[in-house]
Design an enzyme around this catalytic site. Sequence first.
Site, PDB file in Angstrom:
ATOM      1  N   GLN A  83      -5.904 -23.157  31.049  1.00 32.89           N
ATOM      2  CA  GLN A  83      -5.509 -21.976  30.292  1.00 32.89           C
ATOM      3  C   GLN A  83      -4.113 -21.481  30.663  1.00 32.89           C
ATOM      4  O   GLN A  83      -3.618 -20.516  30.085  1.00 32.89           O
ATOM      5  CB  GLN A  83      -6.524 -20.852  30.534  1.00 32.89           C
ATOM      6  CG  GLN A  83      -7.926 -21.181  30.074  1.00 32.89           C
ATOM      7  CD  GLN A  83      -8.969 -20.204  30.589  1.00 32.89           C
ATOM      8  OE1 GLN A  83      -8.659 -19.205  31.237  1.00 32.89           O
ATOM      9  NE2 GLN A  83     -10.234 -20.493  30.301  1.00 32.89           N
ATOM     10  N   HIS A 147      -8.509 -18.349  33.869  1.00 32.55           N
ATOM     11  CA  HIS A 147      -8.472 -16.900  34.073  1.00 32.55           C
ATOM     12  C   HIS A 147      -7.148 -16.399  34.662  1.00 32.55           C
ATOM     13  O   HIS A 147      -7.116 -15.780  35.726  1.00 32.55           O
ATOM     14  CB  HIS A 147      -9.645 -16.459  34.959  1.00 32.55           C
ATOM     15  CG  HIS A 147     -10.981 -16.842  34.416  1.00 32.55           C
ATOM     16  ND1 HIS A 147     -12.149 -16.589  35.076  1.00 32.55           N
ATOM     17  CD2 HIS A 147     -11.344 -17.479  33.266  1.00 32.55           C
ATOM     18  CE1 HIS A 147     -13.176 -17.043  34.373  1.00 32.55           C
ATOM     19  NE2 HIS A 147     -12.700 -17.594  33.264  1.00 32.55           N
ATOM     20  N   GLU A 239     -16.026  -7.433  27.209  1.00 32.57           N
ATOM     21  CA  GLU A 239     -15.976  -5.976  27.306  1.00 32.57           C
ATOM     22  C   GLU A 239     -14.693  -5.388  26.724  1.00 32.57           C
ATOM     23  O   GLU A 239     -13.615  -5.974  26.860  1.00 32.57           O
ATOM     24  CB  GLU A 239     -16.068  -5.538  28.769  1.00 32.57           C
ATOM     25  CG  GLU A 239     -17.370  -5.876  29.452  1.00 32.57           C
ATOM     26  CD  GLU A 239     -17.425  -5.383  30.887  1.00 32.57           C
ATOM     27  OE1 GLU A 239     -18.475  -5.569  31.513  1.00 32.57           O
ATOM     28  OE2 GLU A 239     -16.418  -4.800  31.374  1.00 32.57           O
ATOM     29  N   TYR A 260     -23.050 -19.240  33.008  1.00 30.55           N
ATOM     30  CA  TYR A 260     -23.227 -20.316  32.045  1.00 30.55           C
ATOM     31  C   TYR A 260     -24.456 -21.161  32.366  1.00 30.55           C
ATOM     32  O   TYR A 260     -25.018 -21.830  31.488  1.00 30.55           O
ATOM     33  CB  TYR A 260     -21.972 -21.186  31.988  1.00 30.55           C
ATOM     34  CG  TYR A 260     -20.775 -20.435  31.442  1.00 30.55           C
ATOM     35  CD1 TYR A 260     -20.763 -19.994  30.120  1.00 30.55           C
ATOM     36  CD2 TYR A 260     -19.681 -20.149  32.244  1.00 30.55           C
ATOM     37  CE1 TYR A 260     -19.688 -19.287  29.607  1.00 30.55           C
ATOM     38  CE2 TYR A 260     -18.592 -19.450  31.742  1.00 30.55           C
ATOM     39  CZ  TYR A 260     -18.598 -19.020  30.425  1.00 30.55           C
ATOM     40  OH  TYR A 260     -17.532 -18.313  29.924  1.00 30.55           O
TER      41      TYR A 260
END
Length: 368
Positions: A83, A147, A239, A260
């Site tokens: 990412q 992340h 959220e 997961y």
Amino acid sequence: MRILATFLCLIAVTAAQATVRQTDTGPVEVTEVASDLDTPWGLAFLPDGGFLVTERDGRLWHFGADGARQRVGGVPKVATAGQGGLLDVLVPRDFARSREVYLSYARKQGRGAGTAVGVGRLTRDGQRLTEFRRIFEMAPGSRGGRHFGSRLVEAPDGALFVTIGERGDRPAAQDLGRVQGSILRITRGGAPVSGNPFTGQPGARPEIWSYGHRNPQGAALDRAGQLWAVEHGAQGGDEVNRIRAGANYGWPVISYGRHYSGGKIGEGTAKDGMEQPHHYWDPSIAPSGMAILSGGLLPGWDGDFLIGSLKFDLISRLERRGGRVTEVERLKWPETDRVRDVRQAPDGSVWFLSEGHGAIYRIAPAKK
């Protein structure tokens, strides 16, 4: 007015034919503004009617008010694993004077990588960032490609909010001695802002504004200047949070999702001293960039939150109702393929990045 007129000129130059799409508040026109982008991540508007867009592999593009496109030089080398890569771009309010452009990116750190922020000056011709310097970097030690967080927001006082993911290291989000899993508030030069909530607390990083976050990839100010953020949960538990100074948002102690593997996360959904989300999704939508609208061309959406979904290929529209934020509509069209970022343009229209199409689209009311 001159800036707005120039911006509208850009739309006329770059836009293809609009497609009418239906929404709960009436028809809108969706127009492709730019295409042939490779994994676009962040978008920022320039006061002369142009805009900048990042590609995760490390390219920054300048689109001029005349529609001309050019790659910007002087961009830092980025770590593109997973990412990571070149992520957000921020044009501050004083750009017309300072010419400064801020970038967030994943930077190689030995065998790992960490989130960094840097700034350079955009040349008048839009071809290069000069004097680029790194102003902040998380401490080395994180590995893997997950992340990074990395959304940038200019605070009302000119400081910078920076979202940082916990880099897959869950306990780090509860450790004030590390910035992973937190939202930072730093100066334009990268220093902690005087008055940050943990300034002077032994062992705490003074840059931290809030903590207990998993991977916040969307953040925006409402019209009152209040910061909101949206973050990825695990399996469920994405959220939307109203960000308060010094607040703990609970990850990984509390969550509305599950691992997961299907296992329980932490201690449940609530704990004293930890914030509750104003909205959560289960199942997860994989939220990305967000915009909080203020006036503009779409009065039926005034004040609403628009949040991109990478998983379900849509834009979630949420309204503030009392003390909560409630999803009221899902804008799912052929254009909304992996929506990575959502922004409100100077003319009040809404622009979004489709990572799946490698394109930028504009939403405006349908012509009568």
